[in-house]
Design an enzyme around this catalytic site. Structure first.
Site, PDB file in Angstrom:
ATOM      1  N   ASP A 146      -7.201  -5.886   3.885  1.00 16.50           N
ATOM      2  CA  ASP A 146      -6.534  -4.724   4.115  1.00 16.50           C
ATOM      3  C   ASP A 146      -6.479  -4.374   5.427  1.00 16.50           C
ATOM      4  O   ASP A 146      -7.366  -3.845   5.726  1.00 16.50           O
ATOM      5  CB  ASP A 146      -7.128  -3.699   3.024  1.00 16.50           C
ATOM      6  CG  ASP A 146      -6.518  -2.181   3.030  1.00 16.50           C
ATOM      7  OD1 ASP A 146      -5.305  -2.396   3.456  1.00 16.50           O
ATOM      8  OD2 ASP A 146      -7.311  -1.578   2.216  1.00 16.50           O
ATOM      9  N   MET A 164     -12.314  -5.439   4.748  1.00 15.58           N
ATOM     10  CA  MET A 164     -11.218  -4.493   5.554  1.00 15.58           C
ATOM     11  C   MET A 164     -11.131  -5.111   6.928  1.00 15.58           C
ATOM     12  O   MET A 164     -11.938  -5.672   7.453  1.00 15.58           O
ATOM     13  CB  MET A 164     -11.895  -2.974   5.917  1.00 15.58           C
ATOM     14  CG  MET A 164     -12.190  -2.109   4.755  1.00 15.58           C
ATOM     15  SD  MET A 164     -10.618  -1.802   3.905  1.00 15.58           S
ATOM     16  CE  MET A 164      -9.483  -0.734   5.246  1.00 15.58           C
ATOM     17  N   HIS A 222      -1.374  -1.075  -4.279  1.00 12.86           N
ATOM     18  CA  HIS A 222      -2.592  -0.595  -3.725  1.00 12.86           C
ATOM     19  C   HIS A 222      -2.642   0.798  -3.306  1.00 12.86           C
ATOM     20  O   HIS A 222      -1.611   1.435  -2.689  1.00 12.86           O
ATOM     21  CB  HIS A 222      -2.815  -1.406  -2.319  1.00 12.86           C
ATOM     22  CG  HIS A 222      -4.147  -1.188  -1.659  1.00 12.86           C
ATOM     23  ND1 HIS A 222      -5.197  -1.860  -1.911  1.00 12.86           N
ATOM     24  CD2 HIS A 222      -4.541  -0.200  -0.776  1.00 12.86           C
ATOM     25  CE1 HIS A 222      -6.096  -1.529  -1.317  1.00 12.86           C
ATOM     26  NE2 HIS A 222      -5.664  -0.602  -0.369  1.00 12.86           N
ATOM     27  N   SER A 230       0.819  -1.183  -0.122  1.00 14.24           N
ATOM     28  CA  SER A 230      -0.039  -0.245   0.103  1.00 14.24           C
ATOM     29  C   SER A 230       1.051   1.031  -0.163  1.00 14.24           C
ATOM     30  O   SER A 230       1.783   1.548   0.832  1.00 14.24           O
ATOM     31  CB  SER A 230      -0.887   0.058   1.418  1.00 14.24           C
ATOM     32  OG  SER A 230      -1.756   1.270   1.282  1.00 14.24           O
ATOM     33  N   ASP A 234      -4.749   4.049  -2.027  1.00 17.57           N
ATOM     34  CA  ASP A 234      -6.000   4.294  -1.201  1.00 17.57           C
ATOM     35  C   ASP A 234      -6.156   5.774  -1.541  1.00 17.57           C
ATOM     36  O   ASP A 234      -5.500   6.711  -1.313  1.00 17.57           O
ATOM     37  CB  ASP A 234      -5.565   4.241   0.191  1.00 17.57           C
ATOM     38  CG  ASP A 234      -5.182   2.918   0.706  1.00 17.57           C
ATOM     39  OD1 ASP A 234      -6.366   2.073   0.661  1.00 17.57           O
ATOM     40  OD2 ASP A 234      -4.322   2.564   0.986  1.00 17.57           O
ATOM     41  N   MET A 281      -8.773   8.762  -0.549  1.00 17.12           N
ATOM     42  CA  MET A 281      -9.817   9.198   0.664  1.00 17.12           C
ATOM     43  C   MET A 281     -10.190  10.497   0.362  1.00 17.12           C
ATOM     44  O   MET A 281      -9.473  11.403  -0.017  1.00 17.12           O
ATOM     45  CB  MET A 281      -8.930   9.048   1.964  1.00 17.12           C
ATOM     46  CG  MET A 281      -8.323   7.674   2.335  1.00 17.12           C
ATOM     47  SD  MET A 281      -7.685   7.846   3.909  1.00 17.12           S
ATOM     48  CE  MET A 281      -6.620   6.248   3.939  1.00 17.12           C
ATOM     49  N   HIS A 286      -8.140   1.663  -3.951  1.00 12.71           N
ATOM     50  CA  HIS A 286      -9.307   1.537  -3.143  1.00 12.71           C
ATOM     51  C   HIS A 286      -9.897   2.897  -2.763  1.00 12.71           C
ATOM     52  O   HIS A 286      -9.118   3.587  -2.150  1.00 12.71           O
ATOM     53  CB  HIS A 286      -8.699   0.732  -1.887  1.00 12.71           C
ATOM     54  CG  HIS A 286      -9.373   0.663  -0.796  1.00 12.71           C
ATOM     55  ND1 HIS A 286      -8.894   0.539   0.577  1.00 12.71           N
ATOM     56  CD2 HIS A 286     -10.788   0.765  -0.751  1.00 12.71           C
ATOM     57  CE1 HIS A 286      -9.937   0.549   1.435  1.00 12.71           C
ATOM     58  NE2 HIS A 286     -10.999   0.638   0.959  1.00 12.71           N
ATOM     59  N   MET A 293     -12.350   5.449  -0.867  1.00 10.51           N
ATOM     60  CA  MET A 293     -12.934   5.515   0.413  1.00 10.51           C
ATOM     61  C   MET A 293     -13.695   6.988   0.318  1.00 10.51           C
ATOM     62  O   MET A 293     -13.017   7.944   0.753  1.00 10.51           O
ATOM     63  CB  MET A 293     -12.022   5.477   1.637  1.00 10.51           C
ATOM     64  CG  MET A 293     -11.458   4.061   2.029  1.00 10.51           C
ATOM     65  SD  MET A 293     -10.130   3.787   2.687  1.00 10.51           S
ATOM     66  CE  MET A 293      -8.896   3.783   1.857  1.00 10.51           C
TER      67      MET A 293
HETATM   68  C1  DX5 Z   1      -6.519   1.816   5.419  1.00  7.53           C
HETATM   69  C2  DX5 Z   1      -6.158   1.607   4.128  1.00  7.53           C
HETATM   70  C3  DX5 Z   1      -4.983   0.608   3.916  1.00  7.53           C
HETATM   71  C4  DX5 Z   1      -3.641   0.980   4.721  1.00  7.53           C
HETATM   72  C5  DX5 Z   1      -3.022  -0.385   5.306  1.00  7.53           C
HETATM   73  O1  DX5 Z   1      -7.591   2.425   5.544  1.00  7.53           O
HETATM   74  O2  DX5 Z   1      -7.075   1.127   3.048  1.00  7.53           O
HETATM   75  O3  DX5 Z   1      -4.820   0.141   2.526  1.00  7.53           O
HETATM   76  O4  DX5 Z   1      -2.676   1.498   3.817  1.00  7.53           O
HETATM   77  O5  DX5 Z   1      -2.000   0.067   5.862  1.00  7.53           O
HETATM   78  P1  DX5 Z   1      -1.452  -1.019   7.225  1.00  7.53           P
HETATM   79  O6  DX5 Z   1      -0.938  -2.140   6.419  1.00  7.53           O
HETATM   80  O7  DX5 Z   1      -0.408  -0.313   7.593  1.00  7.53           O
HETATM   81  O8  DX5 Z   1      -2.560  -1.305   8.015  1.00  7.53           O
HETATM   82 ZN    ZN Z   2      -6.762   0.154   1.368  1.00  7.97          ZN
END
Ligand code: DX5
Ligand code: ZN
Length: 222
Positions: free
Chosen positions: A181, A141, A34, A9, A36, A38, A67, A69
């Protein structure tokens, strides 16, 4: 058991040295990166928009596993697809109703991309069942979405098992892959694999550690 796919990620990577951070993921045997997204509304934090993805998507062979969010996920799809996303996974909780979910999946497919749905810790696996046959990926999640570096929630394992069972028993043709994740490391990664996960997302376990490659090798063996 299926072959494990590793998805480092980028959230916990040093984005000032993005080329290096992508390079180490590729060199260490990861197939996905990956990303993220947000929006500061669906979750409190805000990260990037599609322009960030566009800035590196053509520079790496890694599959861009995006991903999102965000609220109103359908509004993001076309921009992310144009920016180079390969897989777009949105949250079930961000959709108004079943029609909204279906419309978002269809839009991702119309853009020629793979579609995934993510569920947060408070959402049951059963809420996903009506959509499984339409999806290429399912994201469970294993922490509350919104930030990296949190501890894995063991209660998510039952959901992985339930969805694994549903997929194996009741789908025909291409089966969606199960991704986990949040809080994934050598130990929790093994638990998730035993429960039936195909794809391991890992942020803080990998990035920021000089032994990234060895850590990735452990996950790839699970
Ligand atoms: C959290 C993200 C994850 C995050 C995971 O909301 O969706 O992808 O980067 O990070 P770790 O592996 O540090 O929990
Ligand atoms: Zn994620």
């Amino acid at each position: 058991m299926s072959k494990v796919i590793l998805a480092p990620s980028i959230l916990t990577a040093n984005t000032r040295y993005l080329d290096i951070e992508l390079g180490i993921a590729e060199f260490s045997g990861a197939e996905y990166i990956h990303v993220d997204i947000m929006d500061g509304l669906f979750v409190a934090n805000k990260t990037w928009d599609a322009s960030f993805l566009a800035s590196f998507s053509k520079k790496t062979k890694l599959v861009k596993d995006v991903h999102i969010m965000v609220v109103e996920p359908w509004k993001w799809i076309v921009r992310l697809a144009k920016a180079g996303a390969d897989i777009i996974t949105f949250h079930l909780e961000a959709c108004k109703d079943e029609q909204d979910v279906t419309r978002t999946i269809d839009l991702i497919h119309k853009c020629g991309k793979k579609a995934g749905i993510a569920i947060s810790p408070n959402t049951t696996s059963h809420a996903l069942f009506p959509f499984i046959h339409k999806l290429e990926q399912i994201l469970i999640m294993t922490v509350v979405p919104g930030k990296g570096g949190q501890s894995f929630l063991p209660s998510a394992l039952a959901k992985v098992r339930e969805i694994r069972h549903e997929i194996d028993e009741f789908t025909i043709g291409e089966k969606p892959l199960i991704e986990v994740d949040g809080g994934i490391n050598r130990l929790t990664g093994r638990l998730a694999r035993e429960a039936g996960a195909d794809i391991l997302v890992a942020g803080s376990y990998l990035y920021g550690h000089p032994d990234f490659k060895e850590r990735a090798a452990h996950l790839l063996k699970l």
